[in-house]
Design a protein around this motif. Structure first.
Motif, PDB file in Angstrom:
ATOM      1  N   LEU A 160       5.917 -14.869   8.373  1.00 56.82           N
ATOM      2  CA  LEU A 160       6.510 -13.636   7.869  1.00 56.82           C
ATOM      3  C   LEU A 160       6.219 -12.459   8.811  1.00 56.82           C
ATOM      4  CD1 LEU A 160       5.786 -13.963   4.035  1.00 56.82           C
ATOM      5  CD2 LEU A 160       7.960 -14.304   5.221  1.00 56.82           C
ATOM      6  N   GLY A 161       5.010 -12.428   9.357  1.00 61.62           N
ATOM      7  CA  GLY A 161       4.674 -11.364  10.295  1.00 61.62           C
ATOM      8  C   GLY A 161       5.507 -11.433  11.561  1.00 61.62           C
ATOM      9  N   SER A 162       5.846 -12.651  11.982  1.00 60.83           N
ATOM     10  CA  SER A 162       6.654 -12.806  13.189  1.00 60.83           C
ATOM     11  C   SER A 162       8.108 -12.416  12.979  1.00 60.83           C
ATOM     12  CB  SER A 162       6.581 -14.264  13.677  1.00 60.83           C
ATOM     13  OG  SER A 162       5.257 -14.594  14.052  1.00 60.83           O
ATOM     14  N   LEU A 163       8.541 -12.287  11.725  1.00 57.48           N
ATOM     15  CA  LEU A 163       9.903 -11.811  11.471  1.00 57.48           C
ATOM     16  C   LEU A 163      10.107 -10.408  12.027  1.00 57.48           C
ATOM     17  CD1 LEU A 163      10.598 -13.082   7.831  1.00 57.48           C
ATOM     18  CD2 LEU A 163      11.548 -13.963   9.969  1.00 57.48           C
ATOM     19  N   TRP A 164       9.021  -9.656  12.127  1.00 58.23           N
ATOM     20  CA  TRP A 164       9.083  -8.318  12.713  1.00 58.23           C
ATOM     21  C   TRP A 164       9.574  -8.403  14.160  1.00 58.23           C
ATOM     22  CZ3 TRP A 164       9.097  -3.228  12.784  1.00 58.23           C
ATOM     23  CH2 TRP A 164       8.569  -2.534  13.858  1.00 58.23           C
ATOM     24  N   GLN A 165       8.969  -9.307  14.926  1.00 58.14           N
ATOM     25  CA  GLN A 165       9.398  -9.461  16.321  1.00 58.14           C
ATOM     26  C   GLN A 165      10.798 -10.045  16.404  1.00 58.14           C
ATOM     27  OE1 GLN A 165       8.071  -8.364  19.005  1.00 58.14           O
ATOM     28  NE2 GLN A 165       9.419  -9.337  20.518  1.00 58.14           N
ATOM     29  N   LEU A 166      11.143 -10.957  15.473  1.00 56.14           N
ATOM     30  CA  LEU A 166      12.505 -11.503  15.464  1.00 56.14           C
ATOM     31  C   LEU A 166      13.515 -10.382  15.251  1.00 56.14           C
ATOM     32  CD1 LEU A 166      14.417 -13.924  15.541  1.00 56.14           C
ATOM     33  CD2 LEU A 166      14.068 -14.184  13.061  1.00 56.14           C
ATOM     34  N   ILE A 334      16.110 -16.979  20.658  1.00 59.62           N
ATOM     35  CA  ILE A 334      15.761 -18.396  20.509  1.00 59.62           C
ATOM     36  C   ILE A 334      14.260 -18.596  20.681  1.00 59.62           C
ATOM     37  CG2 ILE A 334      16.051 -20.697  21.519  1.00 59.62           C
ATOM     38  CD1 ILE A 334      18.912 -19.819  22.292  1.00 59.62           C
ATOM     39  N   ALA A 335      13.695 -17.938  21.681  1.00 61.25           N
ATOM     40  CA  ALA A 335      12.260 -18.055  21.941  1.00 61.25           C
ATOM     41  C   ALA A 335      11.445 -17.536  20.763  1.00 61.25           C
ATOM     42  CB  ALA A 335      11.894 -17.294  23.211  1.00 61.25           C
ATOM     43  N   THR A 336      11.875 -16.417  20.179  1.00 60.35           N
ATOM     44  CA  THR A 336      11.142 -15.843  19.042  1.00 60.35           C
ATOM     45  C   THR A 336      11.180 -16.764  17.841  1.00 60.35           C
ATOM     46  OG1 THR A 336      11.681 -13.622  19.836  1.00 60.35           O
ATOM     47  CG2 THR A 336      10.937 -13.813  17.561  1.00 60.35           C
ATOM     48  N   VAL A 337      12.322 -17.419  17.605  1.00 61.03           N
ATOM     49  CA  VAL A 337      12.418 -18.395  16.511  1.00 61.03           C
ATOM     50  C   VAL A 337      11.433 -19.537  16.737  1.00 61.03           C
ATOM     51  CG1 VAL A 337      13.916 -20.095  15.405  1.00 61.03           C
ATOM     52  CG2 VAL A 337      14.816 -17.831  15.956  1.00 61.03           C
ATOM     53  N   ILE A 340       8.020 -18.320  15.756  1.00 64.41           N
ATOM     54  CA  ILE A 340       7.868 -18.277  14.299  1.00 64.41           C
ATOM     55  C   ILE A 340       7.589 -19.669  13.743  1.00 64.41           C
ATOM     56  CG2 ILE A 340       9.111 -17.853  12.135  1.00 64.41           C
ATOM     57  CD1 ILE A 340      10.516 -15.540  13.556  1.00 64.41           C
ATOM     58  N   MET A 341       8.223 -20.679  14.312  1.00 63.38           N
ATOM     59  CA  MET A 341       8.060 -22.048  13.831  1.00 63.38           C
ATOM     60  C   MET A 341       6.665 -22.598  14.108  1.00 63.38           C
ATOM     61  SD  MET A 341      11.790 -23.576  14.962  1.00 63.38           S
ATOM     62  CE  MET A 341      11.377 -25.266  14.507  1.00 63.38           C
ATOM     63  N   ILE A 342       6.025 -22.131  15.190  1.00 66.00           N
ATOM     64  CA  ILE A 342       4.740 -22.730  15.568  1.00 66.00           C
ATOM     65  C   ILE A 342       3.530 -21.919  15.137  1.00 66.00           C
ATOM     66  CG2 ILE A 342       5.812 -23.835  17.566  1.00 66.00           C
ATOM     67  CD1 ILE A 342       4.433 -21.742  19.344  1.00 66.00           C
ATOM     68  N   ASN A 400      14.918 -15.589  32.953  1.00 64.66           N
ATOM     69  CA  ASN A 400      15.032 -16.138  31.600  1.00 64.66           C
ATOM     70  C   ASN A 400      13.850 -17.026  31.228  1.00 64.66           C
ATOM     71  OD1 ASN A 400      17.708 -15.362  30.194  1.00 64.66           O
ATOM     72  ND2 ASN A 400      18.327 -15.755  32.300  1.00 64.66           N
ATOM     73  N   VAL A 401      13.235 -17.664  32.233  1.00 64.07           N
ATOM     74  CA  VAL A 401      11.986 -18.396  31.977  1.00 64.07           C
ATOM     75  C   VAL A 401      10.912 -17.419  31.528  1.00 64.07           C
ATOM     76  CG1 VAL A 401      10.075 -19.635  33.102  1.00 64.07           C
ATOM     77  CG2 VAL A 401      12.447 -20.351  33.491  1.00 64.07           C
ATOM     78  N   PHE A 402      10.816 -16.299  32.221  1.00 61.66           N
ATOM     79  CA  PHE A 402       9.868 -15.248  31.848  1.00 61.66           C
ATOM     80  C   PHE A 402      10.123 -14.774  30.423  1.00 61.66           C
ATOM     81  CE2 PHE A 402       9.541 -10.413  32.061  1.00 61.66           C
ATOM     82  CZ  PHE A 402       8.228 -10.377  31.615  1.00 61.66           C
ATOM     83  N   VAL A 403      11.369 -14.473  30.098  1.00 57.68           N
ATOM     84  CA  VAL A 403      11.718 -13.998  28.756  1.00 57.68           C
ATOM     85  C   VAL A 403      11.435 -15.075  27.714  1.00 57.68           C
ATOM     86  CG1 VAL A 403      13.637 -13.291  27.264  1.00 57.68           C
ATOM     87  CG2 VAL A 403      13.421 -12.324  29.564  1.00 57.68           C
ATOM     88  N   LEU A 404      11.698 -16.336  28.047  1.00 56.28           N
ATOM     89  CA  LEU A 404      11.457 -17.436  27.114  1.00 56.28           C
ATOM     90  C   LEU A 404       9.980 -17.524  26.728  1.00 56.28           C
ATOM     91  CD1 LEU A 404      12.581 -19.981  25.659  1.00 56.28           C
ATOM     92  CD2 LEU A 404      12.051 -21.256  27.750  1.00 56.28           C
ATOM     93  N   PHE A 405       9.103 -17.501  27.720  1.00 50.07           N
ATOM     94  CA  PHE A 405       7.664 -17.608  27.430  1.00 50.07           C
ATOM     95  C   PHE A 405       7.148 -16.350  26.735  1.00 50.07           C
ATOM     96  CE2 PHE A 405       7.769 -21.161  30.393  1.00 50.07           C
ATOM     97  CZ  PHE A 405       6.841 -22.023  29.831  1.00 50.07           C
ATOM     98  N   PHE A 406       7.666 -15.185  27.117  1.00 56.89           N
ATOM     99  CA  PHE A 406       7.255 -13.958  26.442  1.00 56.89           C
ATOM    100  C   PHE A 406       7.723 -13.974  24.987  1.00 56.89           C
ATOM    101  CE2 PHE A 406       7.986  -9.714  24.845  1.00 56.89           C
ATOM    102  CZ  PHE A 406       6.829  -9.039  25.195  1.00 56.89           C
TER     103      PHE A 406
END
Length: 499
Positions: A160-166, A334-337, A340-342, A400-406
């Motif tokens: 739920l807290g990660s929904l903020w970043q999503l 996609i990365a943020t989702v 949230i899953m992990i 995009n690799v950078f953005v994915l890991f961030f």
């Protein structure tokens, strides 16, 4: 974010609360808390939209007002000065007026800023309205993570807290799509659109719509139980604990209110000196400051504030640069989702370390790619910069690799940790301080990027890569694990890194 460890004692009575919370995961209260969190997280949407919307307007603003690289850098990052102020006053306002009323103030700042920025008559005027919008962003960055952490059941707090970043990354994506649509409709950011107003102005004005929606939605959610207990309103706090947090037994409700009462400083407002222990800044506050600064020193917001002009500077046409921004923000979502899953399965600390390593690799490859740039002379004698062969593709993939890991780690987990790692007694003031530090670091990085890029893109991205490597060392050495911990258990003294 005292006890000697973040790990709960096997016989700790609060373990029973945690187990009972887990068994409630299918309770109807889950629906209620999800709605409440989504409304609070909508401030994150505006956070992302407001900070990213200027990306599509940078070139047009520079042309309209005839700004140098230094001045355009300051104009872009001026909102971050407001963010620092908003983050600093957000905690105090939410403690004094309540989390919900503070959200309404932030929504009003977003709304007025959107209209003012779009109708700005000169650079100073634009900067003033952008600073006001920044105040709204800064307030939201403090209020929402704290509120979400305070209403979310322990076993769901990570997701739920990660929904903020999503919500933030969806806001960034929405700004990218909105900018691309408006620019294409007008034939460029400088082109005229509806009522003879330039496209770049409409990019700002559009934000007034979600700002109004945010204000209306905020009136539909209850106050934080911790705020209510701090004001002696145990009756309303108990109602929120039952209907939103999902505590079903009266004994649980009474015990939770008692725990909150014991850990909240009810006698006085929080002050900076409350962050001291034996005359020194608490270790956990230093950890929070480190997280806040490193999240910005890796240069993530350079991608979201300047990517259009960055890609154009190496020979990519304006319409394609807008498309690249949409692709990058999609990767971010996609990365943020994934994050949230992990987060509630593997915790916060190890993903942060993996994220640091992945970001360092992506940033280093960007530096290598930009080192291959070639300069040619155009027909009119102007310099034309391009990335030859496959190096343009390498730069795009690396970004995009950078953005994915961030997006899967440092994006959501930094705000999540700041919302939950501080003791109740100092949460608002500590979160305000660390969020202000985050915005200060953002301001520095965003302001100097145009000058760094003019000097050397290789130097700029090399600096970000080194920062990412240093963040890896920082995480492994100092960042604690908060997975599965009740907020009332967060210690002020010593702690271990292991969860």
């Amino acid at each position: 974010m005292g006890r000697a460890s973040w790990v709960a004692d096997p016989v700790d009575s609060k373990d029973h609360l945690l187990m009972s919370t887990t068994t409630r995961s299918q309770d109807p209260a889950v629906t209620a808390v999800t709605w409440v969190v989504l409304v609070a997280a909508f401030g994150g949407f505006l956070f992302g939209f407001d900070t990213a919307v200027i990306n599509g307007a940078v070139g047009a603003i520079q042309d309209t007002f005839g700004l140098s690289e230094v001045l355009i850098g300051f104009t872009v990052s001026s909102a971050l000065l407001g963010c620092m102020v908003g983050a600093w006053i957000g905690g105090a306002l939410s403690d004094r007026l309540g989390r919900v009323r503070a959200m309404l103030i932030a929504a009003a700042a977003f709304f007025v800023s959107a209209l003012g920025s779009g109708l700005a008559v000169d650079t100073v005027d634009l900067i003033i309205w952008r600073v006001l919008g920044g105040i709204g962003v800064g307030m939201a960055s403090v209020i929402a993570p704290a509120y979400i952490a305070e209403v979310a059941p322990t076993n769901l707090r990570g997701r739920l807290g990660s929904l903020w970043q999503l919500a933030i990354v969806i806001g960034i994506f929405a700004a990218a799509v909105s900018n691309a649509f408006i620019s294409n409709l007008a034939g460029g950011a400088s082109g005229e659109l509806w009522f003879g107003v330039e496209a770049w102005r409409w990019m700002f004005i559009i934000e007034s719509v979600p700002a109004l929606i945010y204000g209306l939605l905020a009136t539909s959610i209850p106050e934080s139980p911790r705020y209510l207990v701090s004001r002696g309103d145990d009756t309303r706090a108990a109602k929120v604990l039952r209907e939103v947090v999902g505590l079903t037994r009266e004994a649980e409700v009474r015990e939770k209110i008692s725990e909150i009462s014991r850990t909240i400083n009810m006698e006085s407002r929080q002050r900076l000196r409350d962050l001291l222990a034996s005359g020194k800044v608490m270790p956990i506050v230093w950890v929070g400051l480190g997280l806040a600064v490193f999240q910005q020193f890796v240069g993530i917001n350079v991608i979201f504030y300047y990517s259009n002009t960055l890609w154009q500077s190496v020979g990519i046409p304006e319409d394609q640069s807008f498309l690249i921004q949409v692709i990058t923000t999609t990767v971010n979502i996609i990365a943020t989702v994934v994050g949230i899953m992990i987060v509630d399965k593997v915790g916060r600390r190890i993903p942060l370390a993996i994220g640091s390593a992945g970001m360092a690799a992506g940033l280093a490859m960007m530096a290598v790619a930009f080192s291959q740039a070639v300069v040619a002379e155009g027909a009119g004698g102007e310099e034309i910069v391009s990335l030859p062969g496959a190096w343009g593709v390498v730069a795009l993939i690396s970004a995009n690799v950078f953005v994915l890991f961030f997006g899967a780690t440092w994006g959501p987990f930094m705000w999540l940790l700041l919302g939950e790692m501080f003791p109740n007694r100092i949460r608002a003031i500590a979160l305000g301080l660390t969020a202000s530090a985050n915005w200060a670091a953002n301001f520095v990085i965003s302001t100097i990027f145009p000058s760094m890029a003019e000097l050397s893109l290789v130097f700029a991205y090399g600096f970000y890569a080194v920062s990412a490597l240093l963040s890896l060392v920082f995480v492994l050495k100092w960042v604690p694990e908060t997975k599965g911990r009740e907020l009332e258990d967060m210690a002020e003294g010593a702690y271990s890194k292991q969860g």
